[in-house]
Design a protein around this motif. Structure first.
Motif, mmCIF file in Angstrom:
data_model
loop_
_atom_site.group_PDB
_atom_site.id
_atom_site.type_symbol
_atom_site.label_atom_id
_atom_site.label_comp_id
_atom_site.label_asym_id
_atom_site.label_seq_id
_atom_site.Cartn_x
_atom_site.Cartn_y
_atom_site.Cartn_z
ATOM 1 N N LEU A 22 0.838 -1.209 0.000
ATOM 2 C CA LEU A 22 0.000 0.000 0.000
ATOM 3 C C LEU A 22 0.869 1.255 0.000
ATOM 4 C CD1 LEU A 22 -2.733 -1.060 2.611
ATOM 5 C CD2 LEU A 22 -3.047 -0.773 0.146
ATOM 6 N N LEU A 23 1.913 1.240 0.809
ATOM 7 C CA LEU A 23 2.794 2.406 0.901
ATOM 8 C C LEU A 23 3.546 2.616 -0.417
ATOM 9 C CD1 LEU A 23 4.189 4.692 2.412
ATOM 10 C CD2 LEU A 23 5.791 3.010 3.365
ATOM 11 N N ALA A 24 4.013 1.527 -1.006
ATOM 12 C CA ALA A 24 4.752 1.641 -2.278
ATOM 13 C C ALA A 24 3.849 2.248 -3.349
ATOM 14 C CB ALA A 24 5.270 0.270 -2.705
ATOM 15 N N VAL A 131 8.525 1.400 10.617
ATOM 16 C CA VAL A 131 7.159 1.158 11.092
ATOM 17 C C VAL A 131 7.160 -0.205 11.767
ATOM 18 C CG1 VAL A 131 4.755 0.860 10.411
ATOM 19 C CG2 VAL A 131 6.218 2.481 9.154
ATOM 20 N N LEU A 132 6.839 -0.205 13.050
ATOM 21 C CA LEU A 132 6.742 -1.478 13.771
ATOM 22 C C LEU A 132 5.266 -1.852 13.894
ATOM 23 C CD1 LEU A 132 7.738 -3.833 15.497
ATOM 24 C CD2 LEU A 132 7.811 -2.284 17.469
ATOM 25 N N VAL A 182 5.153 3.043 16.041
ATOM 26 C CA VAL A 182 4.627 1.751 16.508
ATOM 27 C C VAL A 182 3.114 1.735 16.326
ATOM 28 C CG1 VAL A 182 4.494 0.127 18.440
ATOM 29 C CG2 VAL A 182 6.453 1.673 18.257
ATOM 30 N N LEU A 183 2.621 0.706 15.644
ATOM 31 C CA LEU A 183 1.177 0.598 15.401
ATOM 32 C C LEU A 183 0.681 -0.784 15.816
ATOM 33 C CD1 LEU A 183 1.160 2.194 11.829
ATOM 34 C CD2 LEU A 183 0.381 3.283 13.949
ATOM 35 N N ASP A 184 -0.565 -0.810 16.252
ATOM 36 C CA ASP A 184 -1.185 -2.064 16.660
ATOM 37 C C ASP A 184 -1.629 -2.814 15.396
ATOM 38 O OD1 ASP A 184 -2.930 -4.042 17.425
ATOM 39 O OD2 ASP A 184 -4.099 -2.774 18.796
ATOM 40 N N ILE A 196 0.479 5.349 8.601
ATOM 41 C CA ILE A 196 1.825 5.276 8.011
ATOM 42 C C ILE A 196 2.067 6.469 7.084
ATOM 43 C CG2 ILE A 196 3.329 3.940 6.468
ATOM 44 C CD1 ILE A 196 2.014 1.389 7.714
ATOM 45 N N ILE A 197 1.091 6.768 6.217
ATOM 46 C CA ILE A 197 1.351 7.895 5.301
ATOM 47 C C ILE A 197 1.361 9.220 6.063
ATOM 48 C CG2 ILE A 197 0.628 6.725 3.189
ATOM 49 C CD1 ILE A 197 -1.961 8.180 3.276
#
Ligand code: TYD
Length: 206
Positions: A22-24, A131-132, A182-184, A196-197
């Protein structure tokens, strides 16, 4: 070096690959050259090392740390640095933090030594953002079972190993809050992507 280097980390089954894709796409839509890659296995040599690491015989702890570092050295030299020098955005599934968590925290190895090996292997190249995706071992296992795929050598480790790895990642993030987001990992896919974005956009502007 003018590009941006973003890594995704987390336990097996955290959903890193989905978020990397998605990020790419998002970065590509903004006109950037995007290199989406992964460790282990981002080069030809790496693909062979990956096979040995994940599907071969039992690997000694120190040999394991060195093989991941060898994969990383080749990958940084052949793929990551050249891309960053061209000004590309590199979106990478796993990097040094995986070695620090899996080998440095999961195995009975000295974290400082594991860090030193990887820093040597990469010439001290660290990502701008990591991004964890924090996943409980229970959720990770449920997701793995849902795919129906056979567990590889590391996935087959005991729950205790996966707990130590998770705690290892969280400690790394705590020690370096400027680099880590850090994200759940149990949150919905689109919510994770938005978070993330939200962190990547300012990197593009700077
Ligand atoms: P990966 O292909 O990312 O597996 P998954 O998609 O299931 O998350 O990584 C393969 C395995 O290698 C994974 O169990 C984590 C492990 N690993 C290490 O132990 N040390 C490392 O330095 C790296 C990069 C990966």
């Amino acid at each position: 070096m003018s590009g941006i280097f973003i890594t995704l980390e987390g336990g097996d089954g955290a959903g890193k690959t989905t978020q990397a894709e998605l990020l790419a796409s998002w970065l590509g839509e903004r006109g950037l050259e995007v290199v989406q890659t992964r460790e282990p296995g981002g080069t030809m040599l790496g693909a062979s090392l990956r096979e040995l690491l994940l599907h071969g015989e039992h690997v000694d702890d120190r040999a394991e740390a060195l093989l991941y570092a060898a994969d990383r050295a080749q990958h940084v030299s052949k793929v990551v640095r050249p891309a960053l020098e061209r000004g590309a955005a590199v979106v990478q599934d796993r990097y040094i933090d995986s070695s620090l968590a899996y080998q440095g925290a999961g195995r009975p190895l000295d974290l400082t030594e594991v860090r030193r090996i990887s820093e040597w292997a990469t010439g001290g190249l660290w990502p701008h953002l990591t991004v964890l995706l924090d996943v409980t071992p229970e959720l990770a296992q449920k997701r793995r079972e849902a795919t129906g795929e056979r567990a590889d050598r590391l996935e087959s480790e005991a729950a205790e190993f996966h707990r130590a790895v998770r705690e290892g990642f969280l400690r790394l993030a705590e020690a370096d809050p400027d680099r880590f987001l850090v994200l759940d990992a149990s949150l919905p896919r689109d919510e994770l992507h938005a978070a993330i974005i939200g962190q990547v956009a300012p990197l593009l502007a700077s």
